[in-house]
Design a protein around this motif. Sequence first.
Motif, PDB file in Angstrom:
ATOM      1  N   SER A 129      15.776  41.628  14.133  1.00 17.32           N
ATOM      2  CA  SER A 129      16.427  40.877  13.073  1.00 17.32           C
ATOM      3  C   SER A 129      17.914  40.707  13.363  1.00 17.32           C
ATOM      4  O   SER A 129      18.532  41.524  14.053  1.00 17.32           O
ATOM      5  CB  SER A 129      16.268  41.598  11.727  1.00 17.32           C
ATOM      6  N   ILE A 130      18.477  39.638  12.810  1.00 18.47           N
ATOM      7  CA  ILE A 130      19.915  39.404  12.879  1.00 18.47           C
ATOM      8  C   ILE A 130      20.487  39.673  11.493  1.00 18.47           C
ATOM      9  O   ILE A 130      20.130  38.998  10.521  1.00 18.47           O
ATOM     10  CB  ILE A 130      20.225  37.960  13.302  1.00 18.47           C
ATOM     11  N   VAL A 131      21.336  40.672  11.403  1.00 13.72           N
ATOM     12  CA  VAL A 131      21.911  41.062  10.115  1.00 13.72           C
ATOM     13  C   VAL A 131      23.422  40.863  10.154  1.00 13.72           C
ATOM     14  O   VAL A 131      24.056  41.019  11.208  1.00 13.72           O
ATOM     15  CB  VAL A 131      21.574  42.531   9.768  1.00 13.72           C
ATOM     16  N   GLU A 132      23.985  40.521   9.005  1.00 13.31           N
ATOM     17  CA  GLU A 132      25.425  40.294   8.923  1.00 13.31           C
ATOM     18  C   GLU A 132      26.088  41.465   8.230  1.00 13.31           C
ATOM     19  O   GLU A 132      25.603  41.968   7.213  1.00 13.31           O
ATOM     20  CB  GLU A 132      25.722  39.000   8.174  1.00 13.31           C
ATOM     21  N   LEU A 137      27.686  39.511  13.219  1.00 15.61           N
ATOM     22  CA  LEU A 137      26.229  39.496  13.314  1.00 15.61           C
ATOM     23  C   LEU A 137      25.767  40.577  14.285  1.00 15.61           C
ATOM     24  O   LEU A 137      26.345  40.753  15.358  1.00 15.61           O
ATOM     25  CB  LEU A 137      25.736  38.132  13.787  1.00 15.61           C
ATOM     26  N   TYR A 162      16.918  35.552  11.531  1.00 14.80           N
ATOM     27  CA  TYR A 162      17.954  35.852  10.537  1.00 14.80           C
ATOM     28  C   TYR A 162      17.322  36.427   9.272  1.00 14.80           C
ATOM     29  O   TYR A 162      16.236  36.000   8.858  1.00 14.80           O
ATOM     30  CB  TYR A 162      18.724  34.585  10.180  1.00 14.80           C
ATOM     31  N   ASP A 163      18.023  37.348   8.656  1.00 14.10           N
ATOM     32  CA  ASP A 163      17.541  37.921   7.400  1.00 14.10           C
ATOM     33  C   ASP A 163      17.465  36.897   6.272  1.00 14.10           C
ATOM     34  O   ASP A 163      16.668  37.040   5.344  1.00 14.10           O
ATOM     35  CB  ASP A 163      18.448  39.085   6.968  1.00 14.10           C
ATOM     36  N   ASP A 164      18.306  35.858   6.357  1.00 13.72           N
ATOM     37  CA  ASP A 164      18.331  34.870   5.278  1.00 13.72           C
ATOM     38  C   ASP A 164      17.334  33.733   5.476  1.00 13.72           C
ATOM     39  O   ASP A 164      17.333  32.766   4.718  1.00 13.72           O
ATOM     40  CB  ASP A 164      19.747  34.319   5.101  1.00 13.72           C
ATOM     41  N   ARG A 166      17.000  31.618   8.092  1.00 14.16           N
ATOM     42  CA  ARG A 166      17.356  30.493   8.959  1.00 14.16           C
ATOM     43  C   ARG A 166      16.436  30.448  10.190  1.00 14.16           C
ATOM     44  O   ARG A 166      15.745  31.419  10.492  1.00 14.16           O
ATOM     45  CB  ARG A 166      18.820  30.630   9.408  1.00 14.16           C
ATOM     46  N   PRO A 168      14.837  30.954  13.569  1.00 14.43           N
ATOM     47  CA  PRO A 168      15.014  31.995  14.596  1.00 14.43           C
ATOM     48  C   PRO A 168      15.607  31.418  15.874  1.00 14.43           C
ATOM     49  O   PRO A 168      15.468  30.219  16.160  1.00 14.43           O
ATOM     50  CB  PRO A 168      13.590  32.505  14.833  1.00 14.43           C
ATOM     51  N   ASP A 214      19.188  27.719  19.883  1.00 15.13           N
ATOM     52  CA  ASP A 214      19.372  28.029  18.460  1.00 15.13           C
ATOM     53  C   ASP A 214      18.190  27.552  17.623  1.00 15.13           C
ATOM     54  O   ASP A 214      18.235  27.594  16.389  1.00 15.13           O
ATOM     55  CB  ASP A 214      20.681  27.438  17.934  1.00 15.13           C
TER      56      ASP A 214
END
Length: 241
Positions: A129-132, A137, A162-164, A166, A168, A214
């Motif tokens: 996962s990508i967390v902010e 990030l 992304y956790d939100d 968006r 992958p 992206d």
Amino acid sequence: MSYLTTEFIDWLDQHADALNQESGPLADELLEKVAKQGLFKIGVPEGLGGSGGYPTDVIEALSQLAQHSLTAAFISWGHRTFIENILQSENSYGRTYWLPQLLTGQLAAGTGLSNAVKFLSSIEELNVSIVEEAGKLYLQGRLPWVTNLGNDQFVAIFVAGYDDGRTPIVLSVSSTAIGLSRSNDLEFVSLQGSNTASLIFDKVELDPQWIVSDNAPEFLGYQFGLALDWLSVHWLRPRPT
């Protein structure tokens, strides 16, 4: 056309069982031995250090390799798949900084995209996962198994979400990344010499230069379509004798 020298074939035949059953020195030198045959340069443009040729020639070369060692073919498939992904990326970072060492086998490359394939098929969630946090990030998670992770240095490609929610992204990361660790070699009945291990991401700060694409679904969809095209013409295109 044979892509392998007689000397290398003899070496593979002599050590095939050991490569299947053991980690260690033989496994550690295998990738560079394959690279010396020029296999990783096949299908890579000459301007990038390759030998040119058709992508289907890669399939033929790996098929010849598999006739003598499944472990050698297995790590070479993962290594060459990584190379193909950075060749197709709009981001030149991997081609500039990693490709020369990948072609010689001095740098090992692992392809950790099975999780992404299962995700796109709605079978499982993404493992990384990508967390902010504080405006930065970070990568967090674990890839259960990735092949061809050389103990000294390696790069690996995978998909993170992304956790939100968006879209992958496809990433390639180096073993030098802070917070990234490699497990001991996993235990297998065979293919033990394939340097297959887990990758653990513990708050690895995401460097934008690592982004291969992206839009993971679009990029991987194109790659899978390309692979099918290669396979469909492999036995139809006239082969040199």
